[in-house]
Motif scaffolding. Structure first.
Motif, PDB file in Angstrom:
ATOM      1  N   ILE A 169       5.969   5.111  -7.236  1.00  0.00           N
ATOM      2  CA  ILE A 169       4.510   5.173  -7.132  1.00  0.00           C
ATOM      3  C   ILE A 169       4.021   6.181  -8.171  1.00  0.00           C
ATOM      4  O   ILE A 169       4.468   7.327  -8.174  1.00  0.00           O
ATOM      5  CB  ILE A 169       4.079   5.665  -5.727  1.00  0.00           C
ATOM      6  CG1 ILE A 169       4.613   4.726  -4.636  1.00  0.00           C
ATOM      7  CG2 ILE A 169       2.567   5.821  -5.636  1.00  0.00           C
ATOM      8  CD1 ILE A 169       4.669   5.367  -3.252  1.00  0.00           C
ATOM      9  N   GLU A 222       0.837  -1.205   0.000  1.00  0.00           N
ATOM     10  CA  GLU A 222       0.000   0.000   0.000  1.00  0.00           C
ATOM     11  C   GLU A 222       0.862   1.241   0.000  1.00  0.00           C
ATOM     12  O   GLU A 222       1.923   1.268   0.639  1.00  0.00           O
ATOM     13  CB  GLU A 222      -0.863   0.002   1.256  1.00  0.00           C
ATOM     14  CG  GLU A 222      -2.198  -0.671   1.082  1.00  0.00           C
ATOM     15  CD  GLU A 222      -3.177  -0.132   2.100  1.00  0.00           C
ATOM     16  OE1 GLU A 222      -3.634   1.006   1.926  1.00  0.00           O
ATOM     17  OE2 GLU A 222      -3.442  -0.852   3.075  1.00  0.00           O
ATOM     18  N   ILE A 226       3.711   0.754  -7.920  1.00  0.00           N
ATOM     19  CA  ILE A 226       2.299   0.956  -7.593  1.00  0.00           C
ATOM     20  C   ILE A 226       1.747   2.000  -8.557  1.00  0.00           C
ATOM     21  O   ILE A 226       2.325   3.076  -8.707  1.00  0.00           O
ATOM     22  CB  ILE A 226       2.110   1.463  -6.146  1.00  0.00           C
ATOM     23  CG1 ILE A 226       2.821   0.550  -5.137  1.00  0.00           C
ATOM     24  CG2 ILE A 226       0.630   1.596  -5.810  1.00  0.00           C
ATOM     25  CD1 ILE A 226       2.730   1.029  -3.698  1.00  0.00           C
TER      26      ILE A 226
END
Ligand code: OAD
Length: 243
Positions: free
Chosen positions: A202, A2, A217
């Motif tokens: 990310i 996450e 991500i």
């Protein structure tokens, strides 16, 4: 994995932002459906040759953009990046944007790779002026033409700023890349420095970009909503840790 976990674990988080981060403030992006390069030709407005050929037209376009940017307000994404820096989490913000919305939201360490609409520079004596509105005169006291303090196609990026950005990225174990189409070099290659060093990339962008391939991500959301939620979640996690 996450985003919130990566960000909280990172020792040296950096960010690279592009026009998409200011889109929610009403500043037009360059590419995509309503992008500036759909309506205008970069070679007629954003090159040294275009300026030499027709400075009036180039200035007119930049004054129009200055007006939009100076009247725009930072959005949730700008505030979230500033908050991450205040919390000591974000170490450096590298931006391709020529607006000052990151600074107005409170970000301190901002590296402008493509210059700034707040700066006007003399093409003769090289003196620089800060402006808060489009300049009325485009002639310097020395008699030479003033130009916008931005980087045009075919020009080099400001050397020290690029060097500082590369240094920051060489220390980074994670990077948030938000609101960029990742097609303009050398900015588009910068996240690869983090990736090569084993760091986490990310990407925050509603669309797929060439960077998506190496992103660990991919967040397919608008930067404003996502970055605000990220900061809220970080605050929650940090507050539930303290006894
Ligand atoms: P672009 O206009 O090329 O790309 C904007 C990106 O933002 C696109 O990938 C969109 O999908 C994404 N986007 C749009 N809205 C968004 C939102 N709300 N949240 C997150 N992402 C969103 O802008 P840049 O990549 O910044 O250079 O462009 C790079 C350079 O090309 C600019 O700095 C400028 C331009 O020509 C110079 O002028 C030298």
């Amino acid at each position: 994995m996450e985003v919130v976990d990566v960000v909280l674990k990172a020792k040296h988080l950096t960010a690279l932002t592009g026009a998409g981060v200011s889109a929610e403030s009403g500043v037009p992006t360059f590419r995509g459906k309503d992008g500036l390069w759909n309506k205008y030709r970069p070679e007629e407005l954003a090159t040294p040759e275009a300026f030499a050929r027709n400075p009036e037209i180039v200035w007119e376009w930049y004054k129009w953009r200055m007006k939009i940017v100076f009247n725009a307000k930072p959005n949730q994404a700008h505030y979230a990046f500033a908050e991450l820096e205040r919390m000591g989490i974000l170490k450096c913000l590298i931006t391709q944007n020529v607006d000052d919305l990151h600074e107005r939201a409170g970000s301190k360490r901002v590296l402008h790779l493509h210059g700034s609409l707040k700066v006007v520079r003399c093409t003769g004596c090289k003196k620089e002026f800060e402006v808060n509105e489009p300049p009325e005169k485009t002639l310097c006291e020395c008699g030479s033409l003033l130009r916008p303090g931005v980087v045009w196609f075919g020009e080099n990026l400001p050397e020290k700023i690029l060097r500082d950005a590369i240094f920051e990225l060489s220390l980074s174990d994670a990077i948030i890349v938000a609101g960029t189409s990742a097609v303009v070099q050398p900015a588009a290659s910068l996240p690869y420095i983090v990736k090569r060093n084993g760091g986490i990339v990310i990407e925050v962008n509603p669309d797929v970009t060439p960077l998506t391939e190496i992103a660990d991500i991919s967040v397919r959301e608008k930067a404003g909503k996502f970055m605000k939620e990220l900061v809220d979640e970080i605050k929650l996690r940090l507050s539930s840790k303290t006894p």
